[in-house]
Design a protein around this motif. Sequence first.
Motif, PDB file in Angstrom:
ATOM      1  N   PHE A 253       0.848  -1.203   0.000  1.00 28.47           N
ATOM      2  CA  PHE A 253       0.000   0.000   0.000  1.00 28.47           C
ATOM      3  C   PHE A 253       0.881   1.250   0.000  1.00 28.47           C
ATOM      4  O   PHE A 253       0.629   2.207  -0.722  1.00 28.47           O
ATOM      5  CB  PHE A 253      -0.912   0.030   1.231  1.00 28.47           C
ATOM      6  N   GLY A 254       1.929   1.217   0.849  1.00 30.10           N
ATOM      7  CA  GLY A 254       2.828   2.367   0.971  1.00 30.10           C
ATOM      8  C   GLY A 254       3.481   2.722  -0.356  1.00 30.10           C
ATOM      9  O   GLY A 254       3.456   3.883  -0.766  1.00 30.10           O
ATOM     10  N   VAL A 255       4.059   1.721  -1.030  1.00 32.89           N
ATOM     11  CA  VAL A 255       4.741   2.001  -2.301  1.00 32.89           C
ATOM     12  C   VAL A 255       3.738   2.444  -3.354  1.00 32.89           C
ATOM     13  O   VAL A 255       4.030   3.308  -4.175  1.00 32.89           O
ATOM     14  CB  VAL A 255       5.499   0.760  -2.825  1.00 32.89           C
ATOM     15  N   PHE A 256       2.553   1.869  -3.316  1.00 32.03           N
ATOM     16  CA  PHE A 256       1.538   2.270  -4.292  1.00 32.03           C
ATOM     17  C   PHE A 256       1.220   3.755  -4.126  1.00 32.03           C
ATOM     18  O   PHE A 256       1.206   4.516  -5.092  1.00 32.03           O
ATOM     19  CB  PHE A 256       0.274   1.433  -4.127  1.00 32.03           C
ATOM     20  N   ARG A 257       0.993   4.157  -2.875  1.00 35.34           N
ATOM     21  CA  ARG A 257       0.737   5.580  -2.621  1.00 35.34           C
ATOM     22  C   ARG A 257       1.922   6.413  -3.093  1.00 35.34           C
ATOM     23  O   ARG A 257       1.756   7.470  -3.693  1.00 35.34           O
ATOM     24  CB  ARG A 257       0.510   5.811  -1.122  1.00 35.34           C
ATOM     25  N   GLY A 258       3.144   5.905  -2.812  1.00 38.51           N
ATOM     26  CA  GLY A 258       4.362   6.598  -3.237  1.00 38.51           C
ATOM     27  C   GLY A 258       4.396   6.797  -4.741  1.00 38.51           C
ATOM     28  O   GLY A 258       4.749   7.873  -5.219  1.00 38.51           O
ATOM     29  N   SER A 259       3.992   5.761  -5.487  1.00 35.70           N
ATOM     30  CA  SER A 259       4.046   5.865  -6.946  1.00 35.70           C
ATOM     31  C   SER A 259       3.065   6.917  -7.443  1.00 35.70           C
ATOM     32  O   SER A 259       3.351   7.639  -8.393  1.00 35.70           O
ATOM     33  CB  SER A 259       3.767   4.511  -7.588  1.00 35.70           C
ATOM     34  N   VAL A 260       1.931   7.001  -6.780  1.00 39.34           N
ATOM     35  CA  VAL A 260       0.948   8.013  -7.193  1.00 39.34           C
ATOM     36  C   VAL A 260       1.459   9.409  -6.844  1.00 39.34           C
ATOM     37  O   VAL A 260       1.404  10.339  -7.652  1.00 39.34           O
ATOM     38  CB  VAL A 260      -0.427   7.741  -6.531  1.00 39.34           C
ATOM     39  N   ARG A 261       2.020   9.525  -5.620  1.00 41.81           N
ATOM     40  CA  ARG A 261       2.516  10.827  -5.167  1.00 41.81           C
ATOM     41  C   ARG A 261       3.688  11.309  -6.026  1.00 41.81           C
ATOM     42  O   ARG A 261       3.808  12.490  -6.314  1.00 41.81           O
ATOM     43  CB  ARG A 261       2.956  10.733  -3.703  1.00 41.81           C
ATOM     44  N   SER A 262       4.549  10.362  -6.446  1.00 41.42           N
ATOM     45  CA  SER A 262       5.740  10.764  -7.203  1.00 41.42           C
ATOM     46  C   SER A 262       5.402  11.231  -8.611  1.00 41.42           C
ATOM     47  O   SER A 262       6.274  11.659  -9.344  1.00 41.42           O
ATOM     48  CB  SER A 262       6.713   9.599  -7.286  1.00 41.42           C
ATOM     49  N   GLY A 263       4.126  11.108  -8.972  1.00 46.93           N
ATOM     50  CA  GLY A 263       3.716  11.588 -10.285  1.00 46.93           C
ATOM     51  C   GLY A 263       3.760  10.510 -11.360  1.00 46.93           C
ATOM     52  O   GLY A 263       3.363  10.731 -12.494  1.00 46.93           O
ATOM     53  N   ILE A 264       4.292   9.320 -11.011  1.00 45.54           N
ATOM     54  CA  ILE A 264       4.343   8.207 -11.967  1.00 45.54           C
ATOM     55  C   ILE A 264       2.923   7.731 -12.259  1.00 45.54           C
ATOM     56  O   ILE A 264       2.574   7.400 -13.376  1.00 45.54           O
ATOM     57  CB  ILE A 264       5.186   7.043 -11.385  1.00 45.54           C
ATOM     58  N   GLY A 265       2.113   7.699 -11.222  1.00 47.76           N
ATOM     59  CA  GLY A 265       0.719   7.302 -11.411  1.00 47.76           C
ATOM     60  C   GLY A 265       0.538   5.805 -11.438  1.00 47.76           C
ATOM     61  O   GLY A 265       1.506   5.046 -11.476  1.00 47.76           O
ATOM     62  N   ALA A 266      -0.709   5.379 -11.417  1.00 46.49           N
ATOM     63  CA  ALA A 266      -1.012   3.950 -11.411  1.00 46.49           C
ATOM     64  C   ALA A 266      -0.984   3.415 -12.840  1.00 46.49           C
ATOM     65  O   ALA A 266      -1.307   4.125 -13.777  1.00 46.49           O
ATOM     66  CB  ALA A 266      -2.379   3.719 -10.793  1.00 46.49           C
ATOM     67  N   ASN A 267      -0.553   2.178 -12.982  1.00 44.40           N
ATOM     68  CA  ASN A 267      -0.675   1.494 -14.268  1.00 44.40           C
ATOM     69  C   ASN A 267      -1.259   0.112 -14.007  1.00 44.40           C
ATOM     70  O   ASN A 267      -1.507  -0.249 -12.864  1.00 44.40           O
ATOM     71  CB  ASN A 267       0.661   1.423 -14.999  1.00 44.40           C
ATOM     72  N   GLU A 268      -1.429  -0.686 -15.052  1.00 43.36           N
ATOM     73  CA  GLU A 268      -2.136  -1.948 -14.828  1.00 43.36           C
ATOM     74  C   GLU A 268      -1.374  -2.901 -13.909  1.00 43.36           C
ATOM     75  O   GLU A 268      -1.979  -3.676 -13.182  1.00 43.36           O
ATOM     76  CB  GLU A 268      -2.491  -2.622 -16.150  1.00 43.36           C
ATOM     77  N   VAL A 269      -0.042  -2.812 -13.917  1.00 47.50           N
ATOM     78  CA  VAL A 269       0.718  -3.731 -13.070  1.00 47.50           C
ATOM     79  C   VAL A 269       0.650  -3.316 -11.602  1.00 47.50           C
ATOM     80  O   VAL A 269       0.423  -4.143 -10.715  1.00 47.50           O
ATOM     81  CB  VAL A 269       2.186  -3.829 -13.538  1.00 47.50           C
ATOM     82  N   SER A 270       0.821  -2.013 -11.338  1.00 46.97           N
ATOM     83  CA  SER A 270       0.762  -1.583  -9.938  1.00 46.97           C
ATOM     84  C   SER A 270      -0.653  -1.765  -9.396  1.00 46.97           C
ATOM     85  O   SER A 270      -0.844  -2.086  -8.225  1.00 46.97           O
ATOM     86  CB  SER A 270       1.236  -0.143  -9.788  1.00 46.97           C
ATOM     87  N   LEU A 271      -1.637  -1.593 -10.270  1.00 48.69           N
ATOM     88  CA  LEU A 271      -3.021  -1.791  -9.816  1.00 48.69           C
ATOM     89  C   LEU A 271      -3.296  -3.249  -9.463  1.00 48.69           C
ATOM     90  O   LEU A 271      -3.893  -3.541  -8.426  1.00 48.69           O
ATOM     91  CB  LEU A 271      -4.011  -1.316 -10.892  1.00 48.69           C
ATOM     92  N   THR A 272      -2.828  -4.174 -10.303  1.00 48.78           N
ATOM     93  CA  THR A 272      -3.050  -5.587  -9.963  1.00 48.78           C
ATOM     94  C   THR A 272      -2.289  -5.939  -8.685  1.00 48.78           C
ATOM     95  O   THR A 272      -2.784  -6.698  -7.865  1.00 48.78           O
ATOM     96  CB  THR A 272      -2.622  -6.545 -11.092  1.00 48.78           C
ATOM     97  N   GLY A 273      -1.115  -5.351  -8.520  1.00 45.98           N
ATOM     98  CA  GLY A 273      -0.336  -5.606  -7.308  1.00 45.98           C
ATOM     99  C   GLY A 273      -1.046  -5.113  -6.064  1.00 45.98           C
ATOM    100  O   GLY A 273      -1.183  -5.849  -5.083  1.00 45.98           O
ATOM    101  N   VAL A 274      -1.519  -3.891  -6.110  1.00 49.52           N
ATOM    102  CA  VAL A 274      -2.161  -3.328  -4.918  1.00 49.52           C
ATOM    103  C   VAL A 274      -3.486  -4.041  -4.653  1.00 49.52           C
ATOM    104  O   VAL A 274      -3.887  -4.243  -3.504  1.00 49.52           O
ATOM    105  CB  VAL A 274      -2.317  -1.792  -5.035  1.00 49.52           C
TER     106      VAL A 274
END
Length: 642
Positions: A253-274
């Motif tokens: 959850f933490g890294v997922f939030r980090g990816s969104v905050r860093s501006g990279i945003g969600a993609n299909e892989v991070s979404l399936t992971g989270v």
Amino acid sequence: MYTCESISHLLATCKTLASFKQIQAYAYKSNIHSDPFVAGKFILHCAVAISDAFHHALRLFLDVPAPDVFMCNAIIRGLSESETPQNSISMYSKLRREVGFRPDSFTFAFLLKGVANYRCLRDGVQLHCQAVKHGLDGHLFVGTTTVSMYGECMCAGYARKVFDEMFGPNVVAWNALVTACFRSNDLMALEAVFGEMPFKNVTSCNVMLAGYMKAGETESATDLFSEMDVKDAVSWSSMVGGFAHNGCFTEAFGVFRGSVRSGIGANEVSLTGVLSACAQAGAFEFGRIVHGLVEKSGLNWIITVNNALIDTYARCGNVGMSRLVFDSMPDKSSVVSWTSMITGLAMHGCGKEALQLFHQMESHGVKPDGVTFVSILYACSHGGFIEQGSTYFSNMIEIYGVEPSVEHYGCMVDLYGRSGQLEKAFDFVTKMPFSPTDIIWRILLGACSIHGNVKLAEHVKGSLALVDPDNSGDGVLLSNIYATAGKWRDAAGVRRSMENQQIKKDPGWSTIEIDKVLYSFVAGDKRDKITEKAHEKLDEIMLRVRVEGGYMPEVASVLHDIQEEEKEDAVTRHSEKLALAFGLARSREGRTIRIMKNLRVCRDCHSVMKLVSKLYRVQIVLRDRSRFHTFDSGFCSCRDYW
DNA sequence: GTAGGGTTAG
């Protein structure tokens, strides 16, 4: 009039056979159809860019009196990218035999990629030899593809040998080697190659990250991740998926939030992971938020994301939402979607619906695989469909050609054992083509526990001690079986020997999500205000189920050879009861209470939950180690069969 | 005129 260039231009956007034939007609009119350049383009486009048009490409190819290398390559490529890449090799041999085809570097690039897709080492080696024979193995592209092919075939050693023979390997070749080690699950080789690399770009770091995560080395992955000064979407999503894979859902959850905050945003892989992290944690509300993100990001058409959503909702206790996602999918060609939905239904005690869905899947023309049959057999054993279960098991082998694995045998042992046919279950174990694993014995031990068969339980525990002597759950189960049979001294004996061998019981814990916050409880502990509150409410609940519900404690679920009253107290304080009490105290009225437990729910807690659902007029959804229980108006969806 | 390397679901 059309020229070669304008034909190429037209082809760029052509996706259907019908429009392709139109372009062909233009070429005929302009009399450029027999131009080798145009004919080659036509064959290639038809073979790889239009789905289900290979037959047409082949017809065009056969019409050419003397096909050139380009055309032959197009045909080979079309086959190597098809469902049956093996055919590309037979085509290659045929062309060599019949038209004296002389392969070039492109030919081997396509052929080797095809082999990588179906991972056949024998074919791979043969092609490698052919490449050597034609003096093309030293070609950089061919060499790189060979390295990748050996990696897919899990042969990091061969990949390394090919790489070492390559002249002047570039970044891509190095990355192919790194990936080959990753694919072969060879962490040692992977680390070595990664260390050796003269240039590290983001790609190779990402492979290393994934390698650490696959091997369960989350700390090494975290260290590398923090050292990387360039992190792209793949790096972030590897971290999310890696943490989820290792059961570290808080970190995921933490890294997922980090990816969104860093501006990279969600993609299909991070979404399936989270989503997988949500599924494991049973975080329904958070899962819903992620679902919202899926819709917002426009990634809701991606099959893997939908499959993850189906699984997440089911594991978070809401199989109805799984069904909504499943029904909304326009493309139902993936066996994973069906299997996820079938598993979800089976977990929730909807065995009949699960089997119905299996038949729908068949009429959809989707072929079941080994995993599908695991969930089908699971549905049968949990629903008590003994006859059907045995039929599916034999059909699986005879009609569908799926080789049964230990897991399937486990389901069968469960099917017979759970229903009380312990001898048949035991017979199945002895006739298995594998030597029984700890899991198989444990299933049988569980069945002995349900049906109170002390004698078989002792035998099974003996076999278990040989395979896996340090498992606490087995001792607990045997001791419970003794306790249920009133053999308190034997129960105490098992417990003592566990203590002597310093085997610790897995502590039971339960979690409950209220207003998007996850609270966790461990049996009997009083630590903070929250637990205090739960204990307080629990006292009130237990009194009420006793007075109004006629509840009698079922003490067999605790293994201690302690005084009756203490035993009662220990059952009373099980973590799932604490979570339930906290949920009742804090949830808004009319809300479903969702509890997750790491172990299997005990009989006593199960009957308390039934009474509470009636007396407090609440629906309780409890996920335990093996399935879901939905308590409503005094009944449980498992019909007390679990 | 064609080609090689990275994370992902049950």
